[in-house]
Design a protein around this motif. Sequence first.
Motif, PDB file in Angstrom:
ATOM      1  N   THR A 136       0.884  -1.110   0.013  1.00 41.78           N
ATOM      2  CA  THR A 136       0.057  -0.033   0.036  1.00 41.78           C
ATOM      3  C   THR A 136       0.821   1.244  -0.108  1.00 41.78           C
ATOM      4  N   GLU A 137       2.119   1.206  -0.748  1.00 43.96           N
ATOM      5  CA  GLU A 137       2.747   2.289  -0.667  1.00 43.96           C
ATOM      6  C   GLU A 137       1.960   3.600  -1.459  1.00 43.96           C
ATOM      7  N   PRO A 138       2.236   4.871  -0.948  1.00 45.47           N
ATOM      8  CA  PRO A 138       1.352   5.744  -1.478  1.00 45.47           C
ATOM      9  C   PRO A 138       1.889   6.206  -2.662  1.00 45.47           C
ATOM     10  N   GLU A 139       1.123   6.542  -3.740  1.00 45.40           N
ATOM     11  CA  GLU A 139       1.524   6.952  -5.040  1.00 45.40           C
ATOM     12  C   GLU A 139       1.001   8.307  -5.290  1.00 45.40           C
ATOM     13  N   PHE A 140       1.869   9.119  -6.101  1.00 44.65           N
ATOM     14  CA  PHE A 140       1.258  10.443  -6.653  1.00 44.65           C
ATOM     15  C   PHE A 140       0.437  10.267  -7.757  1.00 44.65           C
ATOM     16  N   TYR A 154       2.676  11.200   2.229  1.00 44.50           N
ATOM     17  CA  TYR A 154       3.702  10.178   1.631  1.00 44.50           C
ATOM     18  C   TYR A 154       4.934   9.940   2.554  1.00 44.50           C
ATOM     19  N   TRP A 157       4.994   7.070   5.308  1.00 46.17           N
ATOM     20  CA  TRP A 157       5.076   5.536   4.714  1.00 46.17           C
ATOM     21  C   TRP A 157       6.480   5.324   4.998  1.00 46.17           C
ATOM     22  N   THR A 186      12.487   6.239  -9.272  1.00 45.71           N
ATOM     23  CA  THR A 186      11.874   6.533  -8.104  1.00 45.71           C
ATOM     24  C   THR A 186      11.166   7.892  -8.635  1.00 45.71           C
ATOM     25  N   ASP A 187       9.700   8.081  -8.270  1.00 43.63           N
ATOM     26  CA  ASP A 187       9.194   9.241  -8.637  1.00 43.63           C
ATOM     27  C   ASP A 187       9.929  10.539  -7.701  1.00 43.63           C
ATOM     28  N   ARG A 189       8.953  13.346  -6.970  1.00 44.08           N
ATOM     29  CA  ARG A 189       8.092  13.712  -6.020  1.00 44.08           C
ATOM     30  C   ARG A 189       8.262  13.064  -4.661  1.00 44.08           C
ATOM     31  N   LYS A 190       8.436  11.706  -4.625  1.00 43.62           N
ATOM     32  CA  LYS A 190       8.538  11.127  -3.349  1.00 43.62           C
ATOM     33  C   LYS A 190       9.992  11.491  -2.639  1.00 43.62           C
TER      34      LYS A 190
END
Length: 282
Positions: A136-140, A154, A157, A186-187, A189-190
């Motif tokens: 369930t890792e948050p995604e943008f 985010y 997490w 890796t995004d 934004r993360k």
Amino acid sequence: MIRILASLYNRENTTGANDDIALDLKTLAADPDKKVAGQAAVKYARRVEYQPGTELVLKNALENGALDTDAYFQELAHLIPSAPLGKKKEYLAEIRSAGSLIGRDVLVMALNSGEEFNAVSFLKSSEDMAELLRTTEPEFGPRVGFGLGGSVRYTEWPRASAAIESHKTGRGMDEVIVARLSQPNTDERKIMSFLLSPQAGPMLAAATPDSPVQKLVAISQVYASQLPGNADMAAMVQAIRAQMKNPPPLPPPGVAMTHTGPIIGPSPAPPGYPVYVPPPRR
């Protein structure tokens, strides 16, 4: 009435009526009025905490339509700290099996609190908790940019995930987080979310040239440079750089990224986050 009744219940049993209050709340949780039943079920679980059969009170309220799925898993997660070990495992397994995001959020906050009364040791050592976080890792979303609200959501997490990995391997939490964010694709934004968090401050200040942290900052700078029309992103990068003794060189101006949705504007900085002043709108 339910709120007042529940407020009279406390661990010290100062009124001498805890048993009667708990019974009244449990009875009201089965009331035909769904609003009354839902409120009573939540108060029973939250104020009385774990009692044998508390999960059945919540489950009955769910089945009767007094609680929706999110409310059910939220309260089930809140029960874990006060439950005996066997029930802790049972509740967490149910939350993990359902992939409940609100249940995850409650447990992430408990784990990140570092407080043993929030069952931190249990959560750190639980494979169900580790699996819940993995799946369930948050995604943008697809929209370009992000606000600080999404950033804060985010950041909780990776802290929780790192706490579990650190417990298992002995590696430092900061090391675990930086290694995860340094993985290819890796995004960005993360990465920016973590760099904007209070936890990143000491690492930013200590980052040496060509260190993994400095490289993450460089990635965030490149991402922001590709959004020349989003001055807020540039301001976020500046807030990150302001905490560094050795910030990486700024990249040359980039070409605007093509996007299909609106650019997300900023949110007010929460307490503890770097404060930046968005440039004036023209």
